[in-house]
Motif scaffolding. Structure first.
Motif, PDB file in Angstrom:
ATOM      1  N   ARG A 135      27.293 105.995  -2.807  1.00  0.00           N
ATOM      2  CA  ARG A 135      26.886 107.398  -2.931  1.00  0.00           C
ATOM      3  C   ARG A 135      26.572 107.713  -4.392  1.00  0.00           C
ATOM      4  NH1 ARG A 135      31.450 112.139  -2.834  1.00  0.00           N
ATOM      5  NH2 ARG A 135      30.178 113.798  -3.713  1.00  0.00           N
ATOM      6  N   THR A 244      23.049 106.461  -0.279  1.00  0.00           N
ATOM      7  CA  THR A 244      22.629 107.851  -0.072  1.00  0.00           C
ATOM      8  C   THR A 244      22.961 108.721  -1.285  1.00  0.00           C
ATOM      9  OG1 THR A 244      22.640 109.670   1.547  1.00  0.00           O
ATOM     10  CG2 THR A 244      24.740 108.570   1.145  1.00  0.00           C
ATOM     11  N   GLY A 249      26.076 111.827   0.909  1.00  0.00           N
ATOM     12  CA  GLY A 249      27.159 110.858   0.766  1.00  0.00           C
ATOM     13  C   GLY A 249      28.522 111.505   0.917  1.00  0.00           C
ATOM     14  N   SER A 253      30.313 110.040   4.215  1.00  0.00           N
ATOM     15  CA  SER A 253      31.453 109.142   3.950  1.00  0.00           C
ATOM     16  C   SER A 253      32.744 109.755   4.482  1.00  0.00           C
ATOM     17  CB  SER A 253      31.553 108.797   2.466  1.00  0.00           C
ATOM     18  OG  SER A 253      31.838 109.934   1.694  1.00  0.00           O
TER      19      SER A 253
END
Ligand code: NAD
Length: 363
Positions: A135, A244, A249, A253
Motif C-alpha cells: 500500500r 494499491t 489500501g 487491507s
C-alpha cells in the motif's frame, strides 16, 4: 560476525508486554545465527509525552534513524484523549513514519491453518491464505491539496480532499510491489478506479510501464478496487501481491486482515527508499482494555520482527524459522485469550512467547 542495530519502541498499553516477547526472539536469533544485535530502546507515544512533553523527541528520532530496523509496539490510550492533536501519542507515530519517508506499507494477510475456523469465511476459502498488500502510504487523498472544509457563498459548507499522485510516487511503489512478487508467488494485482478517476488512470498507465520496462518475470493484472473488495471475500486465495494506493489500501487491507482471524496476529512493515531504517509494527493498537493483564497476544509483534529480519536485515531464513515456529505453536492448540476456542489451551503473553521460543530451540 554481522552486527545489526535495532531500535525498540514499545510505546503504550500492551506495547511493553508484547515487546518483552520480541526480545526473547531477538536473543534466539543471536544464538542460532552468526549475528549480534546492538539493541537500544526509546519512548514513543503517550509514555514519551508523559516523560518528555512530546510524543517523539528529536533525540529518540535521531537514534531511531541511525538503526537498521525499528520495532514498534503500539501507541495511544484514553489517558491522552484530552491532549492537543499535535502532542497526541498518534502524532509521534505519524512523525516517525514521515521522517523515515516510509512510503511503502507491507501488510501480509496470512491465515494459519490452525486458526482457519476463526475466520468469518468458511475454512476452505481462507485456510492457507497468504497474500501481501503493498500500500502506498505517504501520498494520495490523505495528503493531497487542496483539502479542508469551506463555506460557500450560499452559507452551506463543502468538504474537500484531493486524490493526487505523481508519476514518481506511483513508480516507486510499483517497484516495491513487483520486487515483493519476485520474492513470493510472482503475481501482482494492481487495484485502482481507473474507470472513474484520472488519478487511477495514471496509476494504471505507470504501473503498466514499470512492469513492461523491468519485471517481465512477474504477472500483472489490473483490477478495479471495488471488484477487488468483492473478490477478497469471494476467493481471497487468487491473490499473491495486491498493489494499491493509500485510500484503497487502507480499506482493502483491513478487509483482508479480518479474513484471517485476529488482530493480534497481524504484522506490518513500513519501508522507505532504503536509506532509512524500516519500521515494523503490529497492525493492532495499544489495547488499553487489557493492558497490564499479561494476556495480550504477542504474535503480531513477533511476526513484525520476522518481517524486519526478512526485509531490513537480509535474514530470510531466520524469518521463515520464526513464522514456522508460530505455525507449529498454533497447531499445538496453544492460544492467548483473543484466539482461544473450546478445546485449546489458554496461555498468557509470556507463555506464548516461551512456547514459540521452545519451538525455535527444538528446531
Ligand atoms: P486496538 O487494536 O488497541 O484494540 C482493539 C481490540 O482488539 C481490543 O479489544 C483489544 O483488547 C484487542 N487487541 C488488540 N491487540 C491485541 C492483542 N495483541 N492481543 C489481544 N487482544 C488484542 O484498537 P482500539 O481499541 O481501537 O485502540 C486503542 C488505542 O490504540 C487507541 O488509542 C488508538 O488510537 C491506538 N491505536 C494505535 C495504533 C498504533 O500504534 N499503530 C493502531 C491502532 C490503534
Amino acid at each position: 560476525m554481522t552486527t545489526h542495530k535495532l531500535m525498540l519502541l514499545p510505546g503504550d498499553g500492551i506495547g511493553p508486554e508484547i515487546m518483552a516477547e520480541v526480545t526473547k526472539v531477538i536473543a534466539w536469533t543471536e544464538r542460532a545465527f552468526d549475528v549480534t544485535f546492538d539493541v537500544s530502546s526509546g519512548l514513543v507515544g503517550g509514555c514519551a509525552y508523559d516523560a518528555e512533553g512530546v510524543p517523539l523527541s528529536d533525540e529518540t528520532l535521531a537514534a531511531a534513524k541511525a538503526c537498521d530496523a525499528i520495532i514498534m509496539g503500539a501507541v495511544g490510550g484514553p489517558k491522552w484523549d484530552g491532549v492537543d492533536y499535535d502532542k497526541r501519542p498518534e502524532a509521534g507515530l505519524l512523525r516517525l513514519r514521515k521522517e523515515l519517508d516510509a512510503f511503502a506499507n507491507l501488510r501480509p494477510a496470512i491465515c494459519f491453518d490452525a486458526l482457519a475456523d476463526a475466520s468469518s469465511l468458511k475454512r476452505e476459502f481462507v485456510a492457507g491464505l497468504d497474500l501481501l498488500f503493498v500500500r502506498e502510504l505517504s501520498s494520495g487523498v490523505y495528503f493531497g491539496e487542496p483539502r479542508g472544509i469551506e463555506t460557500l457563498d450560499d452559507g452551506s459548507r463543502v468538504g474537500i480532499n484531493t486524490q493526487r499522485y505523481t508519476e514518481a510516487e506511483i513508480e516507486r511503489i510499483a517497484h516495491v510491489g513487483f520486487q515483493m512478487a519476485q520474492k513470493r508467488g510472482g503475481r501482482v494485482a494492481s487495484a485502482e478506479k481507473s474507470n472513474v478517476m484520472e488519478a487511477g488512470l495514471l496509476w494504471r498507465e505507470v504501473v503498466t510501464e514499470v512492469h513492461q520496462d523491468h519485471y517481465s518475470d512477474v504477472e500483472l493484472t489490473h483490477i478495479l478496487a471495488d471488484n477487488c473488495a468483492m473478490q477478497l471475500v469471494k476467493n481471497p486465495k487468487q491473490f499473491d501481491v495486491i498493489l494499491t494506493d493509500n485510500l484503497f489500501g487502507d480499506l482493502l487491507s483491513d478487509e483482508a486482515a479480518m479474513l484471517t482471524g485476529s488482530l493480534g496476529m497481524l504484522p506490518s512493515a513500513s519501508l522507505g527508499n532504503g536509506e532509512m531504517p524500516g519500521l515494523y509494527e503490529p497492525v493492532h493498537g495499544s489495547a488499553p482494555d487489557i493492558a497490564g493483564e499479561g494476556i495480550a497476544n504477542p504474535i503480531a509483534a513477533i511476526l513484525s520482527f520476522a518481517m524486519a529480519l526478512r526485509y531490513s536485515l537480509n535474514m530470510g531464513g531466520a524469518a521463515t524459522a520464526v513464522e514456522a515456529a508460530v505455525d507449529r505453536v498454533l497447531a499445538d492448540n496453544v492460544r492467548t485469550s483473543d484466539i482461544w476456542a473450546e478445546g485449546t489451551m489458554r496461555v498468557t503473553t509470556s507463555q506464548m512467547g516461551d512456547a514459540i521460543l521452545k519451538k525455535l530451540d527444538d528446531n
